[in-house]
Write a protein that holds these residues in place. Structure first.
Motif, PDB file in Angstrom:
ATOM      1  N   GLU A   1       0.848  -1.189   0.000  1.00  0.00           N
ATOM      2  CA  GLU A   1       0.000   0.000   0.000  1.00  0.00           C
ATOM      3  C   GLU A   1       0.881   1.236   0.000  1.00  0.00           C
ATOM      4  N   CYS A   2       0.292   2.361  -0.400  1.00  0.00           N
ATOM      5  CA  CYS A   2       0.949   3.662  -0.325  1.00  0.00           C
ATOM      6  C   CYS A   2       0.116   4.567   0.571  1.00  0.00           C
ATOM      7  N   PRO A   3       0.682   5.650   1.103  1.00  0.00           N
ATOM      8  CA  PRO A   3      -0.083   6.530   1.988  1.00  0.00           C
ATOM      9  C   PRO A   3      -1.387   6.988   1.335  1.00  0.00           C
ATOM     10  N   ASP A   4      -2.439   7.018   2.125  1.00  0.00           N
ATOM     11  CA  ASP A   4      -3.765   7.442   1.662  1.00  0.00           C
ATOM     12  C   ASP A   4      -4.289   6.558   0.527  1.00  0.00           C
ATOM     13  N   ARG A   5      -3.683   5.355   0.387  1.00  0.00           N
ATOM     14  CA  ARG A   5      -4.103   4.373  -0.617  1.00  0.00           C
ATOM     15  C   ARG A   5      -4.002   4.915  -2.051  1.00  0.00           C
ATOM     16  N   ILE A   6      -3.074   5.809  -2.277  1.00  0.00           N
ATOM     17  CA  ILE A   6      -2.880   6.307  -3.640  1.00  0.00           C
ATOM     18  C   ILE A   6      -2.168   5.244  -4.467  1.00  0.00           C
ATOM     19  N   PRO A   7      -2.322   5.257  -5.801  1.00  0.00           N
ATOM     20  CA  PRO A   7      -1.654   4.265  -6.644  1.00  0.00           C
ATOM     21  C   PRO A   7      -0.133   4.380  -6.559  1.00  0.00           C
ATOM     22  N   LEU A   8       0.541   3.286  -6.841  1.00  0.00           N
ATOM     23  CA  LEU A   8       2.004   3.239  -6.768  1.00  0.00           C
ATOM     24  C   LEU A   8       2.642   4.288  -7.657  1.00  0.00           C
ATOM     25  N   LEU A   9       2.164   4.419  -8.894  1.00  0.00           N
ATOM     26  CA  LEU A   9       2.762   5.385  -9.823  1.00  0.00           C
ATOM     27  C   LEU A   9       2.645   6.800  -9.290  1.00  0.00           C
ATOM     28  N   GLN A  10       1.504   7.129  -8.723  1.00  0.00           N
ATOM     29  CA  GLN A  10       1.328   8.466  -8.146  1.00  0.00           C
ATOM     30  C   GLN A  10       2.272   8.674  -6.974  1.00  0.00           C
ATOM     31  N   ALA A  11       2.450   7.637  -6.170  1.00  0.00           N
ATOM     32  CA  ALA A  11       3.360   7.743  -5.027  1.00  0.00           C
ATOM     33  C   ALA A  11       4.793   7.965  -5.486  1.00  0.00           C
ATOM     34  N   ILE A  12       5.186   7.346  -6.611  1.00  0.00           N
ATOM     35  CA  ILE A  12       6.534   7.560  -7.152  1.00  0.00           C
ATOM     36  C   ILE A  12       6.691   8.994  -7.627  1.00  0.00           C
ATOM     37  N   VAL A  13       5.697   9.487  -8.359  1.00  0.00           N
ATOM     38  CA  VAL A  13       5.758  10.867  -8.875  1.00  0.00           C
ATOM     39  C   VAL A  13       5.829  11.870  -7.729  1.00  0.00           C
ATOM     40  N   GLU A  14       5.089  11.610  -6.649  1.00  0.00           N
ATOM     41  CA  GLU A  14       5.037  12.540  -5.525  1.00  0.00           C
ATOM     42  C   GLU A  14       6.140  12.282  -4.496  1.00  0.00           C
ATOM     43  N   GLY A  15       7.000  11.271  -4.763  1.00  0.00           N
ATOM     44  CA  GLY A  15       8.116  10.994  -3.866  1.00  0.00           C
ATOM     45  C   GLY A  15       7.703  10.483  -2.509  1.00  0.00           C
ATOM     46  N   LYS A  16       6.675   9.652  -2.454  1.00  0.00           N
ATOM     47  CA  LYS A  16       6.196   9.141  -1.165  1.00  0.00           C
ATOM     48  C   LYS A  16       6.783   7.750  -0.903  1.00  0.00           C
ATOM     49  N   THR A  17       6.130   6.971  -0.082  1.00  0.00           N
ATOM     50  CA  THR A  17       6.650   5.658   0.316  1.00  0.00           C
ATOM     51  C   THR A  17       5.620   4.579   0.010  1.00  0.00           C
ATOM     52  N   CYS A  18       6.059   3.333   0.145  1.00  0.00           N
ATOM     53  CA  CYS A  18       5.126   2.208   0.121  1.00  0.00           C
ATOM     54  C   CYS A  18       5.530   1.232   1.215  1.00  0.00           C
ATOM     55  N   PHE A  19       4.600   0.393   1.615  1.00  0.00           N
ATOM     56  CA  PHE A  19       4.832  -0.544   2.714  1.00  0.00           C
ATOM     57  C   PHE A  19       3.895  -1.736   2.516  1.00  0.00           C
ATOM     58  N   LEU A  20       4.180  -2.815   3.226  1.00  0.00           N
ATOM     59  CA  LEU A  20       3.356  -4.005   3.091  1.00  0.00           C
ATOM     60  C   LEU A  20       1.956  -3.769   3.667  1.00  0.00           C
ATOM     61  N   SER A  21       0.943  -4.233   2.939  1.00  0.00           N
ATOM     62  CA  SER A  21      -0.426  -4.197   3.436  1.00  0.00           C
ATOM     63  C   SER A  21      -0.586  -5.286   4.508  1.00  0.00           C
ATOM     64  N   PRO A  22      -1.685  -5.277   5.256  1.00  0.00           N
ATOM     65  CA  PRO A  22      -1.906  -6.379   6.215  1.00  0.00           C
ATOM     66  C   PRO A  22      -1.852  -7.748   5.537  1.00  0.00           C
ATOM     67  N   TYR A  23      -2.423  -7.856   4.336  1.00  0.00           N
ATOM     68  CA  TYR A  23      -2.348  -9.115   3.599  1.00  0.00           C
ATOM     69  C   TYR A  23      -0.908  -9.409   3.188  1.00  0.00           C
ATOM     70  N   GLY A  24      -0.187  -8.370   2.795  1.00  0.00           N
ATOM     71  CA  GLY A  24       1.216  -8.534   2.425  1.00  0.00           C
ATOM     72  C   GLY A  24       2.051  -9.041   3.593  1.00  0.00           C
ATOM     73  N   LYS A  25       1.768  -8.549   4.794  1.00  0.00           N
ATOM     74  CA  LYS A  25       2.493  -9.015   5.985  1.00  0.00           C
ATOM     75  C   LYS A  25       2.180 -10.481   6.262  1.00  0.00           C
ATOM     76  N   HIS A  26       0.934 -10.881   6.001  1.00  0.00           N
ATOM     77  CA  HIS A  26       0.550 -12.288   6.170  1.00  0.00           C
ATOM     78  C   HIS A  26       1.342 -13.177   5.205  1.00  0.00           C
ATOM     79  N   VAL A  27       1.409 -12.763   3.928  1.00  0.00           N
ATOM     80  CA  VAL A  27       2.159 -13.527   2.926  1.00  0.00           C
ATOM     81  C   VAL A  27       3.647 -13.529   3.276  1.00  0.00           C
ATOM     82  N   TRP A  28       4.170 -12.404   3.742  1.00  0.00           N
ATOM     83  CA  TRP A  28       5.567 -12.294   4.159  1.00  0.00           C
ATOM     84  C   TRP A  28       5.873 -13.341   5.228  1.00  0.00           C
ATOM     85  N   GLU A  29       4.993 -13.469   6.211  1.00  0.00           N
ATOM     86  CA  GLU A  29       5.174 -14.455   7.279  1.00  0.00           C
ATOM     87  C   GLU A  29       5.144 -15.877   6.728  1.00  0.00           C
TER      88      GLU A  29
END
Length: 315
Positions: A280-308
């Motif tokens: 996910e990205c802050p405020d659930r914005i799309p990844l491409l928008q987050a790249i253009v705006e220089g923001k961050t991304c992190f694992l979603s709750p589902y992503g953390k489950h898969v990571w485990e």
């Protein structure tokens, strides 16, 4: 290990004394399509079809399915269901007032005696949820041996419906086995099929029933994964999520390679994670928008489950 999986698919449209049905033969054809091969074309179940047969023939076919060893057996029925004072029945073509059908209790008895370690039963008929029910001192419970799973189209006192010459429940199962019920690795199990059907059918419609006594479920079909394992396993490596709580900076500079260009592999991997709902990205914005705006991304709750799951080698 080579798997020996077999499935008996029973459909009854033609009845001597009951109303004729329109979708059961189509149901069998649909289930055959999605069970005989995995999505990539690899063989799955060895199929035996039974169409418009009598109660006596159906009993013999079920006995044949369960008497010889295999790694997994699947019994599917589409047709009329019946309830009498003696319990629930699936109905062959000659079902009548004096011939109630094939007893659901008898089916469970045969399954519980079978040496096949894993058996799945799918019933698309009225009153299907009554299978394996037993009452004692006013308490209703289910009697299944280990390794048995049941998917039923309805509760024990409800009816199943057809639409456009297909069973409603079977149509949902078909789409689930085609991929609607797959997990991130493409596995479709009885649990995911039930969850998919239960979420689609509203409280005003027939309600599916799930019963199971298993330690683990073997997938009924393999579909193409949402993200391939070789990509998922990069999740733990830099520059991705070596730590589960890590945030990745998405400014252009951090994604540039030594030549100053955005790394195509990094973008592809992150985009794959986003498509699979792993990040996910802050405020659930799309990844491409987050790249253009220089923001961050992190694992979603589902992503953390898969990571485990991957970190513990459970996927």
């Amino acid at each position: 290990m080579y798997e020996k999986k077999k499935a008996l698919l029973i459909g009854v449209n033609e009845y001597d004394y009951y109303n004729r049905l329109k979708g059961c033969e189509n149901d069998v054809s649909m289930m055959e399509e999605v069970l005989q091969c995995h999505e990539k074309g690899d063989p799955n179940f060895s199929i035996s079809k039974s169409l418009n047969n009598t109660n006596e023939t159906i009993k013999a076919e079920i006995s044949s399915l369960l008497e010889r060893d295999a790694t997994m057996a699947l019994l599917y029925f589409s047709g009329h269901g019946n309830v009498t004072d003696d319990g629930g029945f699936i109905c062959g073509s000659n079902t009548s007032k004096d011939n109630s059908g094939v007893s659901m209790d008898w089916i469970i008895e045969q399954i519980n005696k079978s040496i096949i370690p894993e058996v799945t039963v799918i019933l698309d008929c009225c009153f299907a949820g009554g299978i394996a029910n037993e009452e004692s001192d006013g308490t209703l419970f289910t009697r299944l041996r280990k390794g048995v799973t049941i998917l039923a189209a309805t509760t024990e006192n409800d009816t199943a419906t057809e639409f456009l010459r297909k069973g409603v429940f079977t149509s949902i199962l078909y789409n689930g086995l085609k991929g609607a019920a797959k997990d991130i690795l493409g596995h479709v199990t009885a649990v995911s099929l039930y969850s998919n059907a239960e979420s689609i059918l509203s409280p005003w419609e027939q309600r599916p029933v799930f019963k199971s006594f298993v330690k683990q479920l073997t997938p009924l079909r393999f579909c193409l994964p949402t993200v391939r394992k070789r990509i998922l396993r990069q999740m733990f490596n830099e520059p991705y999520f070596s730590l589960k709580e890590k945030s990745i900076s998405l400014d252009f500079k951090s994604l540039q390679d030594e030549s100053g260009k955005i790394g195509k592999n990094e973008l592809f991997v992150l985009a794959s994670f986003e498509k699979a709902r792993l990040l996910e990205c802050p405020d659930r914005i799309p990844l491409l928008q987050a790249i253009v705006e220089g923001k961050t991304c992190f694992l979603s709750p589902y992503g953390k489950h898969v990571w485990e799951l991957f970190k513990n080698n459970q996927a």
